[in-house]
Write a protein that holds these residues in place. Structure first.
Motif, PDB file in Angstrom:
ATOM      1  N   VAL A  18       0.849  -1.194   0.000  1.00  0.00           N
ATOM      2  CA  VAL A  18       0.000   0.000   0.000  1.00  0.00           C
ATOM      3  C   VAL A  18       0.884   1.244   0.000  1.00  0.00           C
ATOM      4  CG1 VAL A  18      -1.695   1.312   1.328  1.00  0.00           C
ATOM      5  CG2 VAL A  18      -1.890  -1.171   1.171  1.00  0.00           C
ATOM      6  N   THR A  19       0.550   2.200  -0.845  1.00  0.00           N
ATOM      7  CA  THR A  19       1.249   3.477  -0.858  1.00  0.00           C
ATOM      8  C   THR A  19       0.450   4.463  -0.017  1.00  0.00           C
ATOM      9  OG1 THR A  19       2.026   3.031  -3.090  1.00  0.00           O
ATOM     10  CG2 THR A  19       2.156   5.294  -2.336  1.00  0.00           C
ATOM     11  N   TRP A  20       0.990   4.832   1.130  1.00  0.00           N
ATOM     12  CA  TRP A  20       0.308   5.732   2.039  1.00  0.00           C
ATOM     13  C   TRP A  20       0.627   7.170   1.664  1.00  0.00           C
ATOM     14  CZ3 TRP A  20      -3.260   3.613   4.974  1.00  0.00           C
ATOM     15  CH2 TRP A  20      -3.149   2.265   5.280  1.00  0.00           C
ATOM     16  N   PRO A  21      -0.346   8.071   1.750  1.00  0.00           N
ATOM     17  CA  PRO A  21      -0.077   9.483   1.412  1.00  0.00           C
ATOM     18  C   PRO A  21       0.815  10.141   2.466  1.00  0.00           C
ATOM     19  CG  PRO A  21      -2.302   9.230   2.258  1.00  0.00           C
ATOM     20  CD  PRO A  21      -1.734   7.850   2.137  1.00  0.00           C
ATOM     21  N   THR A  22       1.539  11.147   2.019  1.00  0.00           N
ATOM     22  CA  THR A  22       2.361  11.911   2.957  1.00  0.00           C
ATOM     23  C   THR A  22       1.479  12.878   3.734  1.00  0.00           C
ATOM     24  OG1 THR A  22       2.796  13.677   1.366  1.00  0.00           O
ATOM     25  CG2 THR A  22       4.329  11.802   1.368  1.00  0.00           C
ATOM     26  N   TRP A  23       2.048  13.468   4.779  1.00  0.00           N
ATOM     27  CA  TRP A  23       1.298  14.422   5.590  1.00  0.00           C
ATOM     28  C   TRP A  23       0.860  15.625   4.752  1.00  0.00           C
ATOM     29  CZ3 TRP A  23      -1.550  14.546   9.621  1.00  0.00           C
ATOM     30  CH2 TRP A  23      -1.837  15.740  10.259  1.00  0.00           C
ATOM     31  N   GLY A  24       1.722  16.073   3.866  1.00  0.00           N
ATOM     32  CA  GLY A  24       1.383  17.204   2.995  1.00  0.00           C
ATOM     33  C   GLY A  24       0.242  16.874   2.043  1.00  0.00           C
ATOM     34  N   GLU A  25       0.253  15.661   1.500  1.00  0.00           N
ATOM     35  CA  GLU A  25      -0.837  15.239   0.620  1.00  0.00           C
ATOM     36  C   GLU A  25      -2.159  15.162   1.371  1.00  0.00           C
ATOM     37  OE1 GLU A  25       1.658  12.449  -2.539  1.00  0.00           O
ATOM     38  OE2 GLU A  25       0.807  11.543  -0.736  1.00  0.00           O
ATOM     39  N   LEU A  26      -2.104  14.688   2.604  1.00  0.00           N
ATOM     40  CA  LEU A  26      -3.324  14.627   3.420  1.00  0.00           C
ATOM     41  C   LEU A  26      -3.872  16.019   3.697  1.00  0.00           C
ATOM     42  CD1 LEU A  26      -2.475  11.860   6.048  1.00  0.00           C
ATOM     43  CD2 LEU A  26      -4.147  11.738   4.213  1.00  0.00           C
ATOM     44  N   GLN A  27      -2.977  16.951   4.000  1.00  0.00           N
ATOM     45  CA  GLN A  27      -3.414  18.321   4.258  1.00  0.00           C
ATOM     46  C   GLN A  27      -4.025  18.945   3.010  1.00  0.00           C
ATOM     47  OE1 GLN A  27       0.222  20.011   5.809  1.00  0.00           O
ATOM     48  NE2 GLN A  27      -0.566  19.923   7.901  1.00  0.00           N
ATOM     49  N   ASN A  28      -3.406  18.732   1.855  1.00  0.00           N
ATOM     50  CA  ASN A  28      -3.945  19.276   0.605  1.00  0.00           C
ATOM     51  C   ASN A  28      -5.318  18.689   0.307  1.00  0.00           C
ATOM     52  OD1 ASN A  28      -1.703  20.883   0.172  1.00  0.00           O
ATOM     53  ND2 ASN A  28      -0.681  19.387  -1.124  1.00  0.00           N
ATOM     54  N   SER A  29      -5.458  17.392   0.516  1.00  0.00           N
ATOM     55  CA  SER A  29      -6.750  16.742   0.275  1.00  0.00           C
ATOM     56  C   SER A  29      -7.812  17.284   1.234  1.00  0.00           C
ATOM     57  CB  SER A  29      -6.631  15.233   0.445  1.00  0.00           C
ATOM     58  OG  SER A  29      -5.776  14.698  -0.522  1.00  0.00           O
ATOM     59  N   ALA A  30      -7.439  17.514   2.483  1.00  0.00           N
ATOM     60  CA  ALA A  30      -8.389  18.047   3.461  1.00  0.00           C
ATOM     61  C   ALA A  30      -8.853  19.444   3.067  1.00  0.00           C
ATOM     62  CB  ALA A  30      -7.762  18.070   4.849  1.00  0.00           C
ATOM     63  N   VAL A  31      -7.942  20.255   2.552  1.00  0.00           N
ATOM     64  CA  VAL A  31      -8.301  21.613   2.119  1.00  0.00           C
ATOM     65  C   VAL A  31      -9.258  21.548   0.927  1.00  0.00           C
ATOM     66  CG1 VAL A  31      -7.380  23.716   1.064  1.00  0.00           C
ATOM     67  CG2 VAL A  31      -6.236  22.712   3.039  1.00  0.00           C
ATOM     68  N   VAL A  32      -8.987  20.652  -0.007  1.00  0.00           N
ATOM     69  CA  VAL A  32      -9.863  20.510  -1.174  1.00  0.00           C
ATOM     70  C   VAL A  32     -11.262  20.087  -0.735  1.00  0.00           C
ATOM     71  CG1 VAL A  32     -10.280  19.115  -3.243  1.00  0.00           C
ATOM     72  CG2 VAL A  32      -8.011  20.059  -2.811  1.00  0.00           C
ATOM     73  N   VAL A  33     -11.346  19.120   0.188  1.00  0.00           N
ATOM     74  CA  VAL A  33     -12.647  18.657   0.682  1.00  0.00           C
ATOM     75  C   VAL A  33     -13.369  19.777   1.419  1.00  0.00           C
ATOM     76  CG1 VAL A  33     -13.759  17.081   2.318  1.00  0.00           C
ATOM     77  CG2 VAL A  33     -12.009  16.230   0.766  1.00  0.00           C
ATOM     78  N   LEU A  34     -12.651  20.549   2.219  1.00  0.00           N
ATOM     79  CA  LEU A  34     -13.259  21.659   2.948  1.00  0.00           C
ATOM     80  C   LEU A  34     -13.819  22.703   1.996  1.00  0.00           C
ATOM     81  CD1 LEU A  34     -13.784  23.064   5.682  1.00  0.00           C
ATOM     82  CD2 LEU A  34     -11.538  24.115   5.438  1.00  0.00           C
ATOM     83  N   ILE A  35     -13.065  23.082   0.989  1.00  0.00           N
ATOM     84  CA  ILE A  35     -13.526  24.092   0.026  1.00  0.00           C
ATOM     85  C   ILE A  35     -14.725  23.569  -0.761  1.00  0.00           C
ATOM     86  CG2 ILE A  35     -12.885  25.338  -2.071  1.00  0.00           C
ATOM     87  CD1 ILE A  35     -10.062  25.603  -0.853  1.00  0.00           C
TER      88      ILE A  35
END
Length: 64
Positions: free
Chosen positions: A19-36
């Motif tokens: 499994v390729t786990w996302p990095t912390w930065g990728e998780l933060q970017n995804s969270a911002v996209v979901v929030l917007i």
């Protein structure tokens, strides 16, 4: 019972090595996209709700 243990061993191996786990930065970017996206959708629903409410108020005033 052996097949259940084998399943858990293979699942663990796959989660660790394949499994390729996302990095912390990728998780933060995804969270911002979901929030917007959530905010935009909420604003669209609010606009639809307010406009339909206004239309219904006008309709009931003209009928009553």
């Amino acid at each position: 019972m052996a097949s259940v243990l084998e399943f858990f061993k293979e699942s663990y191996n796959e989660m660790i090595h394949k499994v390729t786990w996302p990095t912390w930065g990728e998780l933060q970017n995804s969270a911002v996209v979901v929030l917007i996206a959530s905010l935009i959708i909420a604003l669209i629903i609010l606009a639809m709700d307010e406009s339909s409410s206004s239309i219904l108020k006008l309709f009931y005033q003209s009928v009553g």
